[in-house]
Design an enzyme around this catalytic site. Structure first.
Site, PDB file in Angstrom:
ATOM      1  N   LEU A  57       4.321   9.956  -1.224  1.00  0.00           N
ATOM      2  CA  LEU A  57       3.762  11.128  -1.883  1.00  0.00           C
ATOM      3  C   LEU A  57       3.980  12.365  -1.030  1.00  0.00           C
ATOM      4  O   LEU A  57       3.740  12.321   0.179  1.00  0.00           O
ATOM      5  CB  LEU A  57       2.252  10.890  -2.058  1.00  0.00           C
TER       6      LEU A  57
ATOM      7  N   CYS B  16      -1.650   1.694  -2.734  1.00  0.00           N
ATOM      8  CA  CYS B  16      -2.263   2.911  -2.193  1.00  0.00           C
ATOM      9  C   CYS B  16      -3.781   2.764  -2.141  1.00  0.00           C
ATOM     10  O   CYS B  16      -4.405   2.434  -3.158  1.00  0.00           O
ATOM     11  CB  CYS B  16      -1.885   4.115  -3.055  1.00  0.00           C
TER      12      CYS B  16
HETATM   13  C1  FMN Z   1       3.283  10.455   3.492  1.00  0.00           C
HETATM   14  C2  FMN Z   1       3.247   9.084   2.847  1.00  0.00           C
HETATM   15  C3  FMN Z   1       3.049   8.983   1.479  1.00  0.00           C
HETATM   16  C4  FMN Z   1       3.038   7.729   0.863  1.00  0.00           C
HETATM   17  N1  FMN Z   1       2.940   7.667  -0.509  1.00  0.00           N
HETATM   18  C5  FMN Z   1       3.083   6.463  -1.141  1.00  0.00           C
HETATM   19  C6  FMN Z   1       3.181   6.384  -2.556  1.00  0.00           C
HETATM   20  O1  FMN Z   1       3.176   7.395  -3.276  1.00  0.00           O
HETATM   21  N2  FMN Z   1       3.307   5.148  -3.111  1.00  0.00           N
HETATM   22  C7  FMN Z   1       3.345   4.006  -2.354  1.00  0.00           C
HETATM   23  O2  FMN Z   1       3.472   2.899  -2.895  1.00  0.00           O
HETATM   24  N3  FMN Z   1       3.273   4.048  -1.002  1.00  0.00           N
HETATM   25  C8  FMN Z   1       3.166   5.252  -0.388  1.00  0.00           C
HETATM   26  N4  FMN Z   1       3.189   5.316   0.981  1.00  0.00           N
HETATM   27  C9  FMN Z   1       3.348   4.064   1.752  1.00  0.00           C
HETATM   28  C10 FMN Z   1       4.830   3.778   2.009  1.00  0.00           C
HETATM   29  O3  FMN Z   1       5.527   3.570   0.792  1.00  0.00           O
HETATM   30  C11 FMN Z   1       4.994   2.536   2.902  1.00  0.00           C
HETATM   31  O4  FMN Z   1       4.481   1.406   2.224  1.00  0.00           O
HETATM   32  C12 FMN Z   1       4.284   2.658   4.242  1.00  0.00           C
HETATM   33  O5  FMN Z   1       4.518   3.936   4.840  1.00  0.00           O
HETATM   34  C13 FMN Z   1       4.711   1.556   5.206  1.00  0.00           C
HETATM   35  O6  FMN Z   1       6.091   1.601   5.460  1.00  0.00           O
HETATM   36  P1  FMN Z   1       6.674   2.241   6.842  1.00  0.00           P
HETATM   37  O7  FMN Z   1       5.930   1.565   7.975  1.00  0.00           O
HETATM   38  O8  FMN Z   1       8.127   1.923   6.834  1.00  0.00           O
HETATM   39  O9  FMN Z   1       6.359   3.694   6.799  1.00  0.00           O
HETATM   40  C14 FMN Z   1       3.179   6.547   1.626  1.00  0.00           C
HETATM   41  C15 FMN Z   1       3.379   6.669   3.014  1.00  0.00           C
HETATM   42  C16 FMN Z   1       3.415   7.917   3.626  1.00  0.00           C
HETATM   43  C17 FMN Z   1       3.658   8.017   5.112  1.00  0.00           C
END
Ligand code: FMN
Length: 330
Positions: free
Chosen positions: A17, A98
């Site tokens: 997001l 989320c």
């Molecule tokens: C700024 C931000 C916004 C996010 N918005 C969403 C979202 O809209 N939908 C979702 O399923 N996950 C959302 N996430 C979670 C990510 O999709 C992901 O599952 C999470 O960051 C873990 O992965 P990573 O360790 O590679 O960052 C968001 C993460 C961040 C950092």
């Protein structure tokens, strides 16, 4: 119409997001041709009552691109899935991960892990409405519902309703007491549970997410799983994706340089400016391009200080240190 080729899920950039908007996705697509890109979460309410062009519009260059929906009402989810398919998205994904208060108030997102039947009903209704894949992005548990048995029960019901792939953020979420940000850091990662899920549901495509920071790490996890999804690292350090086409997808095409990527981004920025998109809305996603390189700080500072000014145009980007250097080079 020719049958669609199945989506290659080996590597994806996560839905985020405020981060993975269309400008961000266009930019990432200049770095990697094959990585699957996800939109930010869009709620059914926003799509049904709001500005559809704003929420759904994207550039054809972004394919393959997945629309992530937030909602819990099967009828509304089916209607929005149909909208997404009509707008040309390659897949529709349901957000069951989320944990924010706002999302909990709407009774969707991670709290749906406690209502597997609702998720299964959404998937079934959406599958009936569209021909493109319908997938679910979930956690491994919420609050005290955090046993492997409960997770497997959830996945069994969702898979039984026709879900085409499951993306698992490999940590649980605490619905009370932790902020969304803490919920991405504090609960421990359990990659072993995701691997076990694949063993228990071998015909379901399973994609792992959470804490993956390098392509080498992704390659390792691909052994036994169908895909890897990267979130924060891909946004904050987009150049980590530069070798993705070669390393993950086996595409031998030469990788462009950072400067070539920027040069290809310029016409996009110019077109955006011409239709009233503020410069900063596009350039805020490219701040991390030089991460770890000499001049990275000057690059970030130049854009952060200048791109948000009223009337800021292409000249701001052209005056950024790396582009300025090439402009005067013989
Ligand atoms: C700024 C931000 C916004 C996010 N918005 C969403 C979202 O809209 N939908 C979702 O399923 N996950 C959302 N996430 C979670 C990510 O999709 C992901 O599952 C999470 O960051 C873990 O992965 P990573 O360790 O590679 O960052 C968001 C993460 C961040 C950092």
């Amino acid at each position: 119409m020719s049958p669609r080729a199945p989506l290659d899920r080996r590597l994806a950039v996560a839905p985020m997001l405020d981060w993975t908007d269309r400008h961000c996705r266009f930019f990432l697509r200049l770095i990697t041709s094959h990585t699957l890109l996800y939109t930010e979460m869009v709620t059914t309410g926003a799509l049904i009552h709001g500005d559809r062009e704003r929420h759904l519009g994207f550039d054809p260059a972004e394919h393959p691109v997945v629309l992530q929906l937030g909602g819990a009402d099967p009828k509304a989810m089916a209607l929005c899935a149909r909208l997404g398919a009509d707008w040309g998205y390659d897949e529709i994904n349901i957000n069951v991960g989320c944990p924010s208060d706002r999302v909990q108030n709407g009774r969707f997102g991670a709290c749906l892990m406690a209502e597997p039947q609702v998720v299964a009903d959404c998937v079934a209704a959406m599958k009936a409405a569209v021909e493109i894949p319908v997938t679910v992005k979930t956690r491994i548990g919420i609050d005290e519902r955090d046993s492997y048995g409960e997770l497997a029960d959830f996945v069994g019901r969702v898979a039984g309703s026709g879900c085409d792939a499951l993306i698992v953020h490999a940590r649980k979420a605490w619905l009370q007491g932790l902020s969304p940000r803490e919920n991405r850091e504090i609960p421990p990662l359990r990659y072993d549970w995701v691997q076990r899920l694949k063993g228990d549901f071998p015909s379901l495509a399973v994609v792992i997410n959470g804490g993956i920071q390098t392509l080498d790490g992704a390659v390792e996890l691909l052994n036994g799983l169908d895909g890897v999804m990267i979130g924060r690292e891909a946004y904050q350090n987009p150049w980590m994706l530069a070798q993705a086409d070669r390393l993950i997808f086996g595409d031998p095409a030469p990788t462009p340089s950072r400067l070539e990527v920027l040069e290809r981004f310029l016409p996009y920025v110019e077109q955006g400016l011409a239709v009233g998109v503020p410069l900063n809305a596009m350039t805020r996603h490219i701040l991390g391009l030089f991460q770890g390189q000499p001049g990275a700080r000057a690059w970030r500072r130049h854009l952060s200080e200048n791109a948000h000014r009223p009337g800021a145009g292409l000249e701001v980007l052209l005056a950024a240190p790396p582009l300025r250097r090439t402009a005067v080079a013989p």
